[in-house]
Design a protein around this motif. Structure first.
Motif, mmCIF file in Angstrom:
data_model
loop_
_atom_site.group_PDB
_atom_site.id
_atom_site.type_symbol
_atom_site.label_atom_id
_atom_site.label_comp_id
_atom_site.label_asym_id
_atom_site.label_seq_id
_atom_site.Cartn_x
_atom_site.Cartn_y
_atom_site.Cartn_z
ATOM 1 N N GLY A 130 3.372 -6.033 -4.929
ATOM 2 C CA GLY A 130 3.600 -5.028 -5.957
ATOM 3 C C GLY A 130 4.054 -5.562 -7.291
ATOM 4 O O GLY A 130 3.985 -4.867 -8.297
ATOM 5 N N HIS A 131 4.529 -6.802 -7.322
ATOM 6 C CA HIS A 131 5.055 -7.369 -8.560
ATOM 7 C C HIS A 131 4.103 -8.377 -9.206
ATOM 8 O O HIS A 131 4.489 -9.055 -10.146
ATOM 9 C CB HIS A 131 6.408 -8.044 -8.303
ATOM 10 N N GLY A 179 7.033 2.926 -5.619
ATOM 11 C CA GLY A 179 6.864 1.548 -5.172
ATOM 12 C C GLY A 179 5.461 1.033 -5.351
ATOM 13 O O GLY A 179 4.878 1.161 -6.416
ATOM 14 N N CYS A 180 4.931 0.479 -4.305
ATOM 15 C CA CYS A 180 3.651 -0.239 -4.379
ATOM 16 C C CYS A 180 2.446 0.616 -4.017
ATOM 17 O O CYS A 180 1.370 0.084 -3.784
ATOM 18 C CB CYS A 180 3.708 -1.462 -3.472
ATOM 19 N N VAL A 181 2.612 1.920 -3.973
ATOM 20 C CA VAL A 181 1.474 2.772 -3.623
ATOM 21 C C VAL A 181 0.459 2.806 -4.775
ATOM 22 O O VAL A 181 -0.741 2.843 -4.543
ATOM 23 C CB VAL A 181 1.951 4.182 -3.217
ATOM 24 N N GLY A 182 0.934 2.736 -6.026
ATOM 25 C CA GLY A 182 0.034 2.718 -7.183
ATOM 26 C C GLY A 182 -0.961 1.579 -7.135
ATOM 27 O O GLY A 182 -2.169 1.801 -7.309
ATOM 28 N N LEU A 205 -5.092 1.668 -6.949
ATOM 29 C CA LEU A 205 -5.919 0.918 -7.894
ATOM 30 C C LEU A 205 -6.964 0.100 -7.139
ATOM 31 O O LEU A 205 -8.151 0.130 -7.472
ATOM 32 C CB LEU A 205 -5.044 0.003 -8.748
ATOM 33 N N LEU A 206 -6.530 -0.632 -6.131
ATOM 34 C CA LEU A 206 -7.455 -1.473 -5.363
ATOM 35 C C LEU A 206 -8.489 -0.634 -4.625
ATOM 36 O O LEU A 206 -9.668 -0.993 -4.574
ATOM 37 C CB LEU A 206 -6.679 -2.366 -4.398
ATOM 38 N N GLN A 207 -8.052 0.477 -4.081
ATOM 39 C CA GLN A 207 -8.983 1.366 -3.390
ATOM 40 C C GLN A 207 -10.061 1.860 -4.357
ATOM 41 O O GLN A 207 -11.238 1.912 -4.009
ATOM 42 C CB GLN A 207 -8.219 2.544 -2.777
#
Length: 140
Positions: A33-34, A63-66, A70-72
């Protein structure tokens, strides 16, 4: 090793969290996520066909759901990470993205992650290998 042989033999979009500027020579980011950017690797018939990068989204609320979304949206089906928390790992599972951990076999560069995946050197990441959010991740 757990991998989808059919997917490896046809077309696959692989993402690797990377340090700037991304690309095959970039270092694998220590935490999903970072990362600065994601290196996107189009694999066709077991070979690297194209490489691109996409800037990571802000690591804000949720958190890292964004980054997973994006990748999806970029058609990513496989992810090789240096480290990842439980929430984004679950989000990847929900999105149908297979997650492998490069840190477990000491890889440092994006190209090594791609060739290692193609060579079948990875197993799917397990929940007990995720970061717990306490700053004591195995990959730091």
């Amino acid at each position: 090793m757990q991998r989808n042989r059919k997917q490896m033999d046809s077309t696959m979009m692989l993402a690797v969290p990377s340090t700037s500027p991304g690309g095959l020579e970039a270092e694998i980011s220590g935490h999903f996520g970072h990362c600065d950017v994601f290196t996107l690797i189009n694999i066709q018939e077991g070979k690297i066909a194209a490489v691109d990068t996409v800037t990571n989204v802000e690591h804000g609320a949720g958190g890292c759901v964004g980054p997973v979304k994006l990748l999806q949206s970029k058609g990513v089906g496989t992810l090789v990470v240096g480290g990842m928390g439980a929430r984004p790992m679950q989000a990847c599972a929900d999105a149908g993205i297979a997650v492998y951990c490069a840190e477990l076999i000491g890889l440092k560069k994006v190209e090594d992650a791609a060739t290692g995946l193609l060579a079948g050197k990875f197993t799917l990441m397990r929940a007990d290998q995720t970061c717990k959010g306490d700053g004591n991740c195995h990959h730091h």
